[in-house]
Design an enzyme around this catalytic site. Structure first.
Site, PDB file in Angstrom:
ATOM      1  N   SER A   1      -0.262 -12.556  -9.353  1.00 40.50           N
ATOM      2  CA  SER A   1      -0.074 -11.196  -9.556  1.00 40.50           C
ATOM      3  C   SER A   1       0.708 -10.980 -10.877  1.00 40.50           C
ATOM      4  CB  SER A   1       0.413 -10.457  -8.468  1.00 40.50           C
ATOM      5  OG  SER A   1      -0.467 -10.289  -7.420  1.00 40.50           O
TER       6      SER A   1
ATOM      7  N   LYS B   1       7.553  -1.812 -11.289  1.00 35.37           N
ATOM      8  CA  LYS B   1       6.284  -1.999 -10.228  1.00 35.37           C
ATOM      9  C   LYS B   1       6.811  -1.360  -9.026  1.00 35.37           C
ATOM     10  CE  LYS B   1       3.381  -5.537  -8.002  1.00 35.37           C
ATOM     11  NZ  LYS B   1       3.108  -6.850  -7.841  1.00 35.37           N
TER      12      LYS B   1
ATOM     13  N   SER C   1      -2.077  -8.307  -8.696  1.00 32.42           N
ATOM     14  CA  SER C   1      -1.461  -6.956  -8.312  1.00 32.42           C
ATOM     15  C   SER C   1      -0.795  -6.169  -9.234  1.00 32.42           C
ATOM     16  CB  SER C   1      -0.705  -7.097  -7.067  1.00 32.42           C
ATOM     17  OG  SER C   1       0.461  -7.697  -7.258  1.00 32.42           O
TER      18      SER C   1
END
Lengths: 95, 492
Positions: free
Chosen positions: B180, B77, B156
């Site tokens: 998320s 990420k 997210s």
């Protein structure tokens, strides 16, 4: 509590975010929507409840007050948008 | 195809020398090249670095070494700082930022031999539930529905989950502040684990809300998540909230079963507005656990309904403080101004997207003089009550079972004009974040449109092992074998 555009501009100033007048108008509407929804917390009885500051249910660890890093100015300044020698450069602050 | 293997299968194949790490990495880089233009799951692809890491892994394998992740290609990420590889947090303001250091979590993965394919897309500064707020464009969910609308992967950690679901990576790192990891895992039909706050070091992860942020893995199986978390977790003196405790054998916990466990059903998670298929899946999940020998117990988490409103005070307040560092002076993008204040204000106005600006403004307001007690202090007290709910429940049960999200993936552009409607995505995930307890989402079924739905398992603080045990039983019982339409090797 309801925010007017003048209050939004004051908050924007505190947050150091430029907001033009039309944007302040729109932000006031959006923020009032969110804050209105948050008002529901007023129905909760919190008398005598200690605030919870974090999810880590432990005492903060302390470390020795010693220098553990340093001497790497090129790495530290490597991402600076502007620099002068071993310093960050910004517009003149004092005349 | 090599891209169809689970992480554990790929690891075993490498150890058997059935294929090389170079071949495995090349297969995934091919998948990225083929699919990323469509899905936009990666912001930065580090192909050359991945190939070099794979070659190094093959040399170690040839020498008889076997790190837990040796030669396994992962997505990272783009919130984890990676030394020498651009790290953007999905924000224009960090577009040029190349960290001179490695986050602890990614350093742990490299220590264990992982190969990094690149940096996965995300909502800007991890603020979002749809991946629509990324400055680098939205991510498309690899799952599709009949009307052909492009769907969001959730957020997210949407790029991480889309990359894993589409078989561009064996697993990915993710972070969870209010849901998320779990919500996008549910939307993309994969597994995701948010460990206990403190289990993984936050050092080198771009901060959003420091009292909530926690790193965790996403992968296609619960067992894969267990292997990844085993590498990611561990005490780090550089994070003052890192827990100084040993890392258990999470993979072994996946084989424990649920016999004798007491599983709680929080009655406040039930609502008339819940779609029938999600209610049905929840009941099915409880039946699977009962069949496995668990006892199902009704419990109450009375402050559940206040979780989101509490979150939307605490998280923006912490974000407004954390994001003060983006000032156009020390790193990141700068927009010039007449004086220093104008430089700050222009830099931040142009560098941050609309949702980030909105949250900084809300956070600044609730922390400002005269409003601190009414908003922030009250929210912290409600947060204490939310934690007490969990503590009380865990006196009666070993874990909780709930749906992960109130819906399946929705179309790109939906809910964009109403921030509160978007926030409601996290209604089932936020309370556990507020309390810091561990949670997992496991794909358990499809909705009538053929989209994946996840079930959420929540556990006691630092008892991820029970969470893995329950998750693995659900995974075996569900036998989820459905595949997204857009994936490596699928007909275009």
């Amino acid at each position: 509590m309801s925010l007017d555009p003048a209050t939004v501009r004051r908050i924007a100033r505190l947050a150091r975010i430029h907001v033009d007048p039309a944007e302040a108008e729109q932000l006031a509407g959006e923020m009032n929507g969110i804050l209105g929804w948050i008002e529901q917390l007023n129905e909760v009885d919190v008398d005598g409840i200690d605030p919870l500051t974090g999810a880590a249910q432990m005492a903060m660890r302390l470390r020795a007050d010693t220098v553990t890093d340093g001497g790497i100015p090129e790495l530290v300044l490597g991402n600076a948008p502007d620099r002068a020698g071993a310093f960050y450069a910004v517009p003149k602050v004092v005349e | 195809m090599l891209t169809d293997l689970s992480l554990v299968e790929a690891r075993d194949g490498l150890r058997r020398r059935a294929f090389s790490a170079a071949e495995l990495t090349e297969a995934h880089l091919d998948a990225v090249a083929a699919l990323n233009p469509r899905l936009n799951a990666f912001i930065t692809v580090s192909a050359d670095r991945a190939r070099a890491q794979a070659v190094a892994a093959d040399a170690k394998l040839a020498a008889g070494e076997s790190g837990p992740l040796l030669g396994l290609p992962l997505a990272i990420k783009d919130l984890f700082c990676t030394e020498g590889v651009r790290t953007t947090a999905g924000s224009r303001i960090l577009e040029p930022f190349v960290p001179p250091y490695e986050s602890t979590v990614t350093a742990n993965l490299l220590r264990d031999g992982a190969v990094f394919l690149g940096k996965a897309n995300l909502d800007e500064f991890a603020m979002g539930s749809s991946n629509m707020t990324s400055a680098f464009g939205p991510v498309q969910n690899p799952w599709t529905r009949a009307d052909g609308a492009a769907l969001v992967p959730g957020g997210s950690s949407g790029g991480s989950c889309a990359a894993v679901a589409a078989r561009m990576a064996l697993g990915a790192t993710a972070t969870d502040t209010g849901g998320s990891i779990r919500q996008p895992a549910s939307f993309c039909g994969i597994a995701g684990v948010k460990p206990t706050y403190g289990r993984c070091s936050r050092w080198g992860i771009v901060a959003f809300a420091s009292s909530l942020d926690q790193a965790g893995p996403v992968a296609r199986t619960v067992g894969d998540c267990a292997v990844m978390l085993g590498s990611m977790a561990g005490f780090d003196p550089r994070d003052s909230t890192s827990a100084d405790r040993p890392v258990p054998d999470f993979a072994a916990a996946c084989r424990r079963g649920v016999r004798g466990l007491r599983i709680g059903v929080p009655r406040e998670y039930r609502s008339d507005a819940m779609p029938a298929e999600i209610e049905a899946l929840w009941q099915q999940g409880l039946a699977w656990l009962r069949d496995g020998g668990a006892e199902i117990v009704d419990v109450s988490l009375p402050h559940t309904k206040y979780g989101l409103a509490t979150y939307y005070i605490v998280a923006p307040a912490e974000a407004s403080s954390n994001l003060a560092r983006y000032d156009g002076v020390r790193f990141g993008r700068r927009v010039e101004g007449e004086d220093l204040t104008e430089l700050y204000e222009r830099t931040r106005a142009e560098g941050f997207g609309a949702e980030v600006r909105r949250r900084i403004m809300i956070g600044t307001y609730v922390l400002s003089a005269g409003y601190y007690d009414a908003y922030y202090l009250r929210a912290q007290k409600v947060r204490a009550l939310i934690l007490r709910d969990f503590t009380d429940a865990y006196a009666q049960v070993d874990a909780l079972l709930t749906p992960t999200a109130p819906s399946a993936a929705f179309a790109q552009g939906d809910k964009m004009d109403d921030p509160v409607a978007m926030y409601l995505n996290d209604v089932f995930t936020v309370p556990a974040s507020m309390a810091g307890v561990p949670g997992l989402s496991v794909p358990a079924g499809l909705d009538p449109q053929g989209l994946p739905l996840g079930l959420q398992v929540l556990g006691r603080p630092f008892d991820e092992e029970t969470v893995f045990a329950v998750g693995a039983v659900l995974e075996r019982a569900a036998g989820f074998r459905h595949l997204p339409a857009i994936r490596a090797g699928a007909p275009a």
